[in-house]
Structures are given as structure tokens and as C-alpha cells.
Scaffold this active site. Sequence first.
Site, mmCIF file in Angstrom:
data_model
loop_
_atom_site.group_PDB
_atom_site.id
_atom_site.type_symbol
_atom_site.label_atom_id
_atom_site.label_comp_id
_atom_site.label_asym_id
_atom_site.label_seq_id
_atom_site.Cartn_x
_atom_site.Cartn_y
_atom_site.Cartn_z
ATOM 1 N NE ARG A 75 79.474 45.752 17.145
ATOM 2 C CZ ARG A 75 79.875 46.332 16.009
ATOM 3 N NH1 ARG A 75 80.933 45.872 15.364
ATOM 4 N NH2 ARG A 75 79.248 47.385 15.539
ATOM 5 C CD GLU A 117 86.125 46.454 19.839
ATOM 6 O OE1 GLU A 117 85.894 47.569 19.347
ATOM 7 O OE2 GLU A 117 85.866 45.399 19.263
ATOM 8 C CG HIS A 140 86.327 47.618 15.758
ATOM 9 N ND1 HIS A 140 85.305 47.485 16.676
ATOM 10 C CD2 HIS A 140 85.721 47.676 14.549
ATOM 11 C CE1 HIS A 140 84.141 47.474 16.038
ATOM 12 N NE2 HIS A 140 84.370 47.592 14.744
HETATM 13 C C1 8YV Z 1 82.941 50.879 13.103
HETATM 14 C C2 8YV Z 1 81.582 48.722 12.841
HETATM 15 O O1 8YV Z 1 84.261 50.720 13.484
HETATM 16 O O2 8YV Z 1 79.993 49.348 11.235
HETATM 17 C C3 8YV Z 1 80.216 48.747 12.270
HETATM 18 O O3 8YV Z 1 79.318 48.136 12.879
HETATM 19 O O4 8YV Z 1 81.883 47.959 13.678
HETATM 20 C C4 8YV Z 1 82.631 49.628 12.332
HETATM 21 O O5 8YV Z 1 82.452 49.890 10.979
HETATM 22 C C5 8YV Z 1 82.236 51.215 14.341
HETATM 23 O O6 8YV Z 1 80.858 51.168 14.176
HETATM 24 C C6 8YV Z 1 82.643 52.598 14.839
HETATM 25 O O7 8YV Z 1 81.761 53.096 15.783
#
Ligand code: 8YV
Length: 324
Positions: free
Chosen positions: A236, A265, A283
Site C-alpha cells: 500500500r 491513488e 495498481h
Molecule cells: C485490488 C488489492 O486492486 O487485494 C488487494 O488488497 O490491492 C487489489 O487486489 C484492490 O483491492 C481493488 O479494490
Amino acid sequence: MTKPALLSTGPMMPLITDQIEAAFEVHWMHKAGDVKAMISEVGPRIEAVCTGSHTGVKTDAALLAKLPRLKIISNFGVGYDTIDVPAAVKQGVIISNTPDVLNEEVADTALGLLLSTVRELSKAETYLRAGRWPVEGDYRLTPASLRDRKVGMMGLGRIGKAITRRLEAFGLPISYYSRSKQAGVSYPHYADLTALARDVDTLIAILPGGPATQNIVNAEVLKALGPRGIFINMARGSIVDEAALIAALKNRTILSAGLDVFQNEPKINPEFLTLDNVTLLPHVGSASIFTRDQMGQLVVDNLILYRDRKPPVTPVPDTPFKGW
Ligand code: 8YV
């Protein structure tokens, strides 16, 4: 039978949208002209929330307080740092996420980002596309290679382990940072991130975001990583002090970085775009149709199981299921 009311904090993929529309009375935040008015009107009836970090909406204590009948927050993604976990726990709300189905995809992307950063693959392709090869000659030999590197993992959860399986196949020595040493893991363990950074030259971050890891990659860690240092972030944006990272890249305190995640983001700090020693991805860690479909189905399954008063399939460890 009346459908239970569900609040979605933003748009969802068609696979989710179609199924939740069929099973719930869905209220979409992004379609509401006046979100505040919509929440005051339907909030008292909402039993389920569907969310994900891509919606940009935080399921915080203020929102939760307006949803007194809420039972489940189904999160699209394994990371659920946009949800105020203590507030949800206090309110007796179950949080579910989408673990495991994305492990291998995110690990694949991590290795892609690592290779691209180390061997400058995106830059080399840009060089070719710009017509520079026949004019200026071969692309430069890259200062970095995986062949003489030592990797420090920040986080060794399920995705972290999928990454280290790949790193082992690449023949790379591995150490890891986490709060406590993991039983059955033979890699050297560090409880001190700066000490790990000092002993390796490549850091790969894949640990949860949230208050416990806020800005843990700071100027001191980057200095310890040193001028050969490469930092890969699949976790993150919140885990990095971005001003310190930008300064370290500019001053060549570290060699380069590969980033799939950012603070704020998708409107990332524009300074990143001015740097030639950072590989930037929007991402995309889990972003294939194959994997996102499986994540989406888990989001739906947890919600439908609530509607049918059955145990959720993937409640998060903070909110173990004890009944609806
Ligand atoms: C997704 C992610 O892009 O699973 C996660 O925590 O960061 C990613 O797989 C994201 O959650 C989309 O909302």
C-alpha cells in the site's frame, strides 16, 4: 420476500453488480446525487456494505455510525485498510475480504515489477519504440542485475510466500521483516526494518496497510538500503513516506524503485513522473480477468451467505464469525 438493503461505496465489476442487484436492494453511492441525503434516508435499513479500495471511499466510524443495522462489510481485495476495523469490531460487524485467490497473480506481478525495475525493461522498450536503437546503438547495460542481489521481504504472509517461492527459483537469498518470527520459516528474521535494509539491497513490500505500518519505509530505512538499493512496493502507498522516497530517488540515496501502489491513488504524486529511476504501475497486482472474477465471486458469496444466515466463507481474522 423483501430484499435486504445493501450499500455499495462505489461501482463494482458486472459479475458483482448483477448478483447483488438480484439478491439485495442495492444503494449505490456513486449514483446518488446527494450521498449524505441518501445515507440519512436508507442508512437505518442497511444490513450489508460492499466496498473496495478502488472506490476511494473509507468505511470509517462516521459512516458506520449511520448504519445501525449493519451486519457485514464485504471487501473487494485482500487488503481492507479503508475500513475502520476497531469501529466495525465495536459495532459487531463482520468484515470479509478476498484472500488466497489472488496470491499467485500478485506474486507474478511482483516478480514482473522486480525484473522490470532491475533490468530496466520498460525503459528499454520505450527506447526501442522511440526509434533510438538504430540511431544510438544498443540500450545501455543495466547497472543492476538480480544475479548479485539479496532480497529482504517486508511481510511474509500468503502472498509473501508465493513471492519467495518464485525468488527461490531465481536463486536469490531471502530474509524477512515482520513483527514476530514465523514458525517453520528458515529465512533469517528481522524485527527491525532498518537492520534488514542494511543487510540486503532489495526490499519487497507485501504487508498490510493501516495505522500499524503507516510510513514505515522512511528516510532512515532508505538510507540503510543504500546506493545499490531497490525498493519494490506491492503493498500500500501508506507504508511509504513518499516525500522521503522521492528525495532518495532524486539524490540517488537508493538506486531505483518499482511501485504498484501509491498514496492518493489514482491521483499519484506527479513528482514520481519526473523521475527516471522508478518503474510505475497503476495498481495492477491482481488485475487479470481470471483473478478478479474469483475475487468478485468471493465478495458476492460472503454477501449471499449473510442473506441466507449462513457463515461467511472468508471473514477477516479481526472479526471471527460468531453468528449473525
Ligand atoms: C485490488 C488489492 O486492486 O487485494 C488487494 O488488497 O490491492 C487489489 O487486489 C484492490 O483491492 C481493488 O479494490
